[in-house]
Structures are given as structure tokens and as C-alpha cells.
Design an enzyme around this catalytic site. Structure first.
Site, PDB file in Angstrom:
ATOM      1  N   GLU A 163       2.973  -9.016  12.075  1.00 23.05           N
ATOM      2  CA  GLU A 163       1.761  -9.605  11.480  1.00 23.05           C
ATOM      3  C   GLU A 163       2.252 -10.668  10.517  1.00 23.05           C
ATOM      4  OE1 GLU A 163      -0.581 -10.828   8.996  1.00 23.05           O
ATOM      5  OE2 GLU A 163      -0.710  -8.823   8.105  1.00 23.05           O
ATOM      6  N   CYS A 175      -2.650 -13.384   3.970  1.00 24.92           N
ATOM      7  CA  CYS A 175      -2.307 -14.035   5.231  1.00 24.92           C
ATOM      8  C   CYS A 175      -3.543 -14.558   5.950  1.00 24.92           C
ATOM      9  CB  CYS A 175      -1.547 -13.058   6.126  1.00 24.92           C
ATOM     10  SG  CYS A 175      -2.393 -11.479   6.333  1.00 24.92           S
TER      11      CYS A 175
END
Length: 509
Positions: A277, A311
Site C-alpha cells: 500500500e 496516502c
């Protein structure tokens, strides 16, 4: 109890917010292997700092390859056939996870205070949002523990065939600094639910909550070696995990640059399974027919939440031309209202960036925006005399070729761009190497569905932003990563499917 949220989209009832602990004592600073605390093999330690005041909190044992080897041996022994962990009923694994959730709930105040001091996270956010999400995620995975199973398969011929969903084995898990406790739980809970053992490396900036969790894992009753926690640095401890021949899977959350190194290491060694990720530069598209109040607020929170250190931050905001000026005005007004300061204090809305390196990187990108012709509407510099604080910053008149429109800033810097047509904004939104998340704000269901399918991102939000739940899979397209975390899809990342076929005298339907 109190409620948070807008009238049209109310949030769940949240617990009352207590005061943070005034004198937090750091009990756990050693390496956690086999349910025991160890000094590092080298004897080295590293310092951990409070980013709000730059003061040292404590020293933590610095693990490296030798410590990772010890942890992997413990995890492998715990995973052996016939071990207490491998022979444990799946329902008992679920009970242990629920017990762990109870302990996290009991120590919620300690963990939230630790996250605020160690990572600069607002105490209110840590207590209400992060700890709440951790508890729900553990309980979600606990509920799945005895519901992961295979199927019978109607194979041709006189055979009886079924599948088994078996644990992958020893999992190396590398945790980022922006959500240290949440990411720790996102990784260990599904792995343990499926019967794996784990070796966790928390980020060197924020190791304290992970180490505290080691004490709770032992208290909950997990057998020795099932969870091992080795604080250390990426080039040493992290690289040792990525290259280890006896680790079966690695899961990493962090930068795309490091994600590439991890995948390369897996390919050069034992082809361990990899879940990544990684970074993002997520588009947030605001149409003129959107509810402007909600769109502006969601766009603001979607960027400035946790000082922009997310993110999935909506860092490329595309606003339709007729409402562009008004949207910019509202964004400036909202950013100027922020109160910066010690994340432990009530009323503070923005804390510090994590460290000096990130602080300087963000300021450099702000300078690049000025030089390349974006209009600095507010902010644009450091705040205060101590700590890594940056003023909430808004840029307008941003073009797609500017660094601030292309690079992941990971800070409180909002870029607002203008668009005219649907086809144009779809192309611009997808013109990136990233594909983690995206959003569209519109009252037109046809537009919403068009963008839901056209945007190249692992998550697309419609008329909201940063809406997460343990039930929903999360992960990226393109260079934002591989695989998924959370939800049923996330659990599948921690199992191997085995086909078993038995010859029988006669098969009957």
C-alpha cells in the site's frame, strides 16, 4: 456521548473525549520476541523524539538482521505443525482477537496519548478515530476467524475434491509512521485471524504504540512466537525482512520508492507473497452542481487531515470553472481558521509534521509551487519557534505540469485546479502514476457512475472523502500498490488455496 458530522451526513455517536495522560510512562522499549523482551543483538539503541517540541522521549532497542533472524525463528517455530497455534481451533483464535480488542479498549487512553506524543497526531483524533478504528478492525477479523473455509468442487470423474484455505506462514509486516497503531492492527489482525505468525517492524519514528501492543498480545494469551515486534530502520531491519528466505509473505505500507525495493527483494529471494500500500496523488473532482458547502468541507478535511500526512489525501482538487473562484475563497477561509499547537491540548486542530526531513521536503515543494507560477493564497511557511509545524497552505491557479500537482507532498498543502469538461477532467485525473483513491462531488447520478468506473483508483468516493470501514477493501491501482487490506478481500491476502482430490469408487450427484 457526543455526535460529530454534518446534518446531511451525521457521523456515528463517539465516546466522550477524556483528557490525555499528563505523565505518560514509556514501559516498553525493547524487542518483543517469543512473548519476551530482548535487548538488540548489537546492543544498539536509537532515540525517539516528540515532533511537537523536538524533545527526546526515550531510547528504543535498534533491531537489525540478527534480530530479524531471531524473530523469524520464533515465528517459524510457532507455525510448525502440531504447535499450540497451528492446532488451536479457529474459534479460539477469534476469542483471542476479541480479548485483544478488549485490552486495547481498556488502554485506549494510554495508546492515544502515546500516538499524540510519539507521532504528533491530535489526541482527539487518536482517541476517537484511530483507536476506534483499531478496536473495530480487530473485532471484525475476530468474527471471521472460524468462517474462512474452502469448498467442495464437482470435478469430472470418480473423485472427491475440496479446497482448503491455509495460512501463508510467517508474515513480515512493515509499518509506516503516519498511522502507526492503525496500520499495526490492519496488518496483524487479518494475519492472525487466518492462522499466520508475524514479524512486525514499526517505523523508527513511531515505534512506541507497537511495542506497547506486544504487552497486550502477551496478556491476551497468544502463544509465544505468534507475534514478534522488532523496531529498527528500513535499510537494516526492513531490508532483512524483505530478503529473508524463511518469510513467506511481506506486507508494507509506505512510499512507492521503498515498495519497489521490497518487490525486487522478493523476486531475488524466495518469491514471497507481497502486499503493498504505497503513495498517492488522489484527484478530488468538484462539479458546479455539487453541494458546495459539503464539497468544500470534505475537500478540506480530505487534504488537511493529520497535517496532510495521508496516502489517500485529495491533493489534486479539480473544480469546475463556474464555481472555481468561490471554491477557492471558501478553501482559504477554512484554512485560515486553523489553530496549530501541541496535539495534546484541547482546541488544537493541527499538529506537527513527523520529523525534520519531512518538514523540509514540504517547505521545498511549497517553494517550487511559488517559483512555477501557482498563486499562494495563504500559509506557505513554518509556524512557531519549536517543532515541525507548517502553516495550512492553499495554492490556486495550479497547472498539471507543476511539481506540487505531480509529486506526493504529504503535508498541509492544498492545490486547486480548474476544469471545463468531463472528458478533460477524466484524462487529467488519470494522468498520474498513482491510483490509490479518488472522489467526485455531484448531484447527477449519471456523472457519479461515469466517474466511478472511469477513475483509475482502488477507492472512489462519491459526495464524501476518506470514508473508511473495516468491512471495505482498500488498496491501489498502478504504482499505488498491489493487493488489498481490510474486508473479505484483505483476508484472502493471508491464505493459500490448496486443492485436495481423493479417488473414490463411485461419485453420485
Amino acid at each position: 456521548m457526543k455526535k460529530q458530522g454534518s446534518p446531511s451526513n451525521p457521523a456515528p455517536v463517539l465516546p466522550a473525549l477524556p483528557e490525555p495522560l499528563k505523565d505518560l510512562k514509556i514501559k516498553y522499549t525493547k524487542i518483543f520476541i517469543n512473548n519476551e523482551w530482548h535487548d538488540s543483538v548489537s546492543g544498539k539503541k536509537f532515540e525517539v523524539f516528540n515532533p511537537a517540541n523536538e524533545e527526546k522521549i526515550c531510547e528504543v532497542a535498534e533491531g537489525d538482521k540478527a534480530d530479524i533472524d531471531k524473530a523469524v525463528k520464533a515465528a517459524r517455530k510457532a507455525f510448525e505443525l502440531g504447535s499450540p497455534w497451528r492446532t488451536m481451533d479457529a474459534s479460539e483464535r477469534g476469542r483471542l482477537l476479541n480479548k485483544l480488542a478488549d485490552l486495547v479498549e481498556r488502554d485506549r487512553l494510554t495508546l492515544a496519548t502515546m500516538e499524540a506524543i510519539d507521532g504528533g497526531k491530535l489526541f482527539s483524533t487518536a482517541y476517537l478515530m484511530d483507536l476506534g478504528a483499531c478496536i473495530k478492525t480487530i473485532r471484525y477479523c475476530a468474527g471471521w476467524a472460524d468462517k474462512i473455509h474452502g469448498r467442495t468442487v464437482p470435478m469430472d470423474g470418480n473423485f472427491f475434491t475440496f479446497t482448503r484455505h491455509e495460512p501463508v506462514g510467517v508474515c513480515g509486516q512493515i509499518i509506516p509512521w503516519n498511522f502507526p497503531l492503525v496500520m499495526f492492527i490492519w496488518k496483524i489482525a487479518p494475519a492472525l485471524c487466518c492462522g499466520n505468525t508475524v514479524v512486525v517492524k514499526p517505523a523508527e519514528q513511531t515505534p512506541l504504540s507497537a511495542l506497547y501492543m506486544g504487552s497486550l498480545i502477551k496478556e491476551a494469551g497468544f502463544p509465544p512466537g505468534v507475534v514478534n515486534i522488532v523496531p529498527g530502520f528500513g535499510p537494516t531491519a526492513g531490508a532483512a525482512i524483505s530478503h529473508h528466505m524463511d518469510i513467506d509473505k511481506v506486507s508494507f505500507t509506505g512510499s512507492t520508492e521503498v515498495g519497489k525495493l521490497i518487490k525486487e527483494a522478493a523476486g531475488k529471494t524466495n518469491l514471497k507473497r507481497v502486499t503493498l500500500e504505497l503513495g498517492g496523488k488522489s484527484p478530488n473532482i468538484i462539479f458546479a452542481d455539487a453541494d458546495l458547502d459539503e464539497a468544500a468541507e470534505f475537500a478540506h478535511i480530505g487534504l488537511f487531515y493529520h497535517q496532510g500526512q495521508c496516502c489517500i489525501a485529495g491533493s489534486r482538487i479539480f473544480v469546475e470553472e463556474p464555481i472555481y473562484d468561490e471554491f477557492v475563497r471558501r478553501s482559504i477561509e477554512r484554512a485560515k481558521k486553523y489553530t496549530l499547537g501541541d496535539p495534546l491540548l484541547p482546541g488544537v486542530q493541527q499538529g506537527p509534521q513527523i520529523d525534520k526531513e519531512q518538514f523540509q521536503k514540504i517547505l521545498d515543494l511549497i517553494e517550487s509551487g511559488k517559483k512555477e507560477g501557482a498563486k499562494l493564497e495563504c500559509g506557505g511557511g513554518p509556524w512557531g519557534n519549536k517543532g515541525y509545524f507548517i502553516q495550512p497552505t492553499v495554492f490556486s491557479n495550479v497547472t498539471d505540469d507543476m511539481r506540487i500537482a505531480k509529486e506526493e507532498i504529504f503535508g498541509p498543502v492544498q492545490q486547486i485546479m480548474k476544469f471545463k469538461t468531463i472528458d478533460e477532467v477524466i484524462k487529467r485525473a488519470n494522468n498520474t502514476t498513482y491510483g490509490l483513491a479518488a472522489a467526485v462531488f455531484t448531484k447527477d447520478i449519471d456523472k457519479a457512475l461515469t466517474f466511478a468506473s472511469a477513475l483509475q483508483a482502488g477507492t472512489v468516493w462519491v459526495n464524501c472523502y476518506s470514508a473508511f470501514s473495516a468491512q471495505c477493501p482498500f488498496g491501489g491501482f498502478k504504482m499505488s500498490g498491489n493487493g488489498r487490506e481490510l474486508g473479505e478481500y484483505g483476508l484472502q491476502e493471508y491464505t493459500e488455496v490448496k486443492t485436495v482430490t481423493i479417488k473414490i469408487p463411485q461419485k453420485n450427484s
